[in-house]
Design an enzyme around this catalytic site. Structure first.
Site, PDB file in Angstrom:
ATOM      1  CG  ASN A 107      30.881  38.778  39.827  1.00 41.20           C
ATOM      2  OD1 ASN A 107      32.012  38.456  40.813  1.00 41.20           O
ATOM      3  ND2 ASN A 107      30.433  38.411  39.080  1.00 41.20           N
ATOM      4  CG  HIS A 109      31.244  35.332  34.452  1.00 38.68           C
ATOM      5  ND1 HIS A 109      30.491  33.908  35.363  1.00 38.68           N
ATOM      6  CD2 HIS A 109      30.570  34.654  33.333  1.00 38.68           C
ATOM      7  CE1 HIS A 109      30.345  33.174  35.392  1.00 38.68           C
ATOM      8  NE2 HIS A 109      30.541  33.075  33.412  1.00 38.68           N
ATOM      9  CB  SER A 136      31.386  39.339  31.543  1.00 41.13           C
ATOM     10  OG  SER A 136      31.523  38.867  30.097  1.00 41.13           O
ATOM     11  CG  ASP A 145      27.953  34.988  36.705  1.00 37.74           C
ATOM     12  OD1 ASP A 145      28.123  35.989  37.592  1.00 37.74           O
ATOM     13  OD2 ASP A 145      27.832  34.090  37.029  1.00 37.74           O
TER      14      ASP A 145
HETATM   15  C1  GRF Z   1      37.950  34.843  38.822  1.00 38.98           C
HETATM   16  O1  GRF Z   1      38.281  33.809  37.355  1.00 38.98           O
HETATM   17  C2  GRF Z   1      37.209  34.509  38.608  1.00 38.98           C
HETATM   18  O2  GRF Z   1      36.303  35.063  36.628  1.00 38.98           O
HETATM   19  C3  GRF Z   1      35.888  34.173  38.895  1.00 38.98           C
HETATM   20  O3  GRF Z   1      36.470  33.703  40.541  1.00 38.98           O
HETATM   21  C4  GRF Z   1      38.265  33.962  39.982  1.00 38.98           C
HETATM   22  C5  GRF Z   1      38.180  34.930  40.965  1.00 38.98           C
HETATM   23  O4  GRF Z   1      40.046  33.813  40.951  1.00 38.98           O
HETATM   24  N1  GRF Z   1      34.622  35.436  38.966  1.00 38.98           N
HETATM   25  P1  GRF Z   1      41.597  35.186  41.367  1.00 38.98           P
HETATM   26  O5  GRF Z   1      40.728  34.455  43.021  1.00 38.98           O
HETATM   27  O6  GRF Z   1      41.026  36.558  41.637  1.00 38.98           O
HETATM   28  O7  GRF Z   1      42.676  34.303  41.517  1.00 38.98           O
END
Ligand code: GRF
Length: 217
Positions: A107, A109, A136, A145
């Site tokens: 994932n 974050h 991260s 997370d």
């Molecule tokens: C990103 O900010 C990521 O960190 C979070 O969700 C958002 C996804 O953005 N988990 P995208 O759909 O990849 O533009």
């Protein structure tokens, strides 16, 4: 060549970065399938533009989280996925899902974990007054997370930042570190030992640092 299964719910800019990295060879892998739980997610369009198979699996059509997750697992296995990549996927996975892909779910974050887990984290970072934030990539465990961290990148935070400004600053780095984490996995260079991720053949940057505000004007 690793087969990636990417789970999305929204815009898919991280998906875009990952697809581009596969095309240009920065990731020794291919996106086997993109699954969205939201039918209108723009990420689906991005995948279609690259002729990548897409599936919509809406959580609303399943009686509970486990049934939803088992449909995800079934689809990922149909596409012979070796690494599950959460890229803006707005559902928490059940332990039943996790046990099908042990050590094979990542994932991203938008904060420097373990600070600011959960939602609305850029606003929380600004409101807290931190001077550095970032992003991260971590392996997914059964917490929110909380899994072992693979790679992090930092950006400055300014007291008058809007959350959009900080989001854009962080997102630009997300698009660099997520492909890198996936490539390290694809190369078989990541070893998880309890909470720590060891990276084989990693050079130690002994003098690297980031300070905000700078030490000198
Ligand atoms: C990103 O900010 C990521 O960190 C979070 O969700 C958002 C996804 O953005 N988990 P995208 O759909 O990849 O533009």
């Amino acid at each position: 060549m690793i087969r990636l299964g990417i789970l999305v719910s929204g815009s898919g800019s991280n998906l875009q970065a990952i697809m581009d990295s596969c095309v240009c060879g920065d990731i020794d892998g291919m996106v086997a399938v993109v699954i969205s739980n939201v039918e209108e997610a723009y990420a689906l369009k991005r995948a279609e533009n690259y002729d990548i198979p897409t599936k919509v699996i809406s959580h609303e059509h399943y009686p509970d989280r486990v049934n939803f997750d088992m449909q995800l697992v079934k689809t990922l296995k149909e596409f012979d996925v070796g690494l599950v990549v959460l890229a803006g996927f707005m559902r928490i996975l059940t332990p039943e899902f996790l046990k099908h892909f042990p050590g094979r779910i990542m994932n991203i974050h938008p904060a420097l974990l373990p600070s600011f887990p959960g939602l609305e984290v850029r606003q929380k970072a600004i409101d807290h007054g931190v001077k550095l934030s970032g992003c991260s990539v971590h392996f997914v465990d059964d917490g929110v997370d909380t899994g072992p961290i693979i790679i992090q990148a930092a950006v400055p935070v300014y007291p008058d930042d809007s959350k959009e400004e900080l989001k854009d600053r962080i997102l630009a780095l997300e698009h660099k570190i997520y492909p890198r984490a996936i490539q390290l996995f694809a190369q078989g260079r990541l070893d998880i030992v309890e909470r720590k991720v060891f990276i084989r053949d990693q050079v130690k940057e002994k003098t690297a640092y980031m300070v905000n505000p700078p030490l000198e004007d």
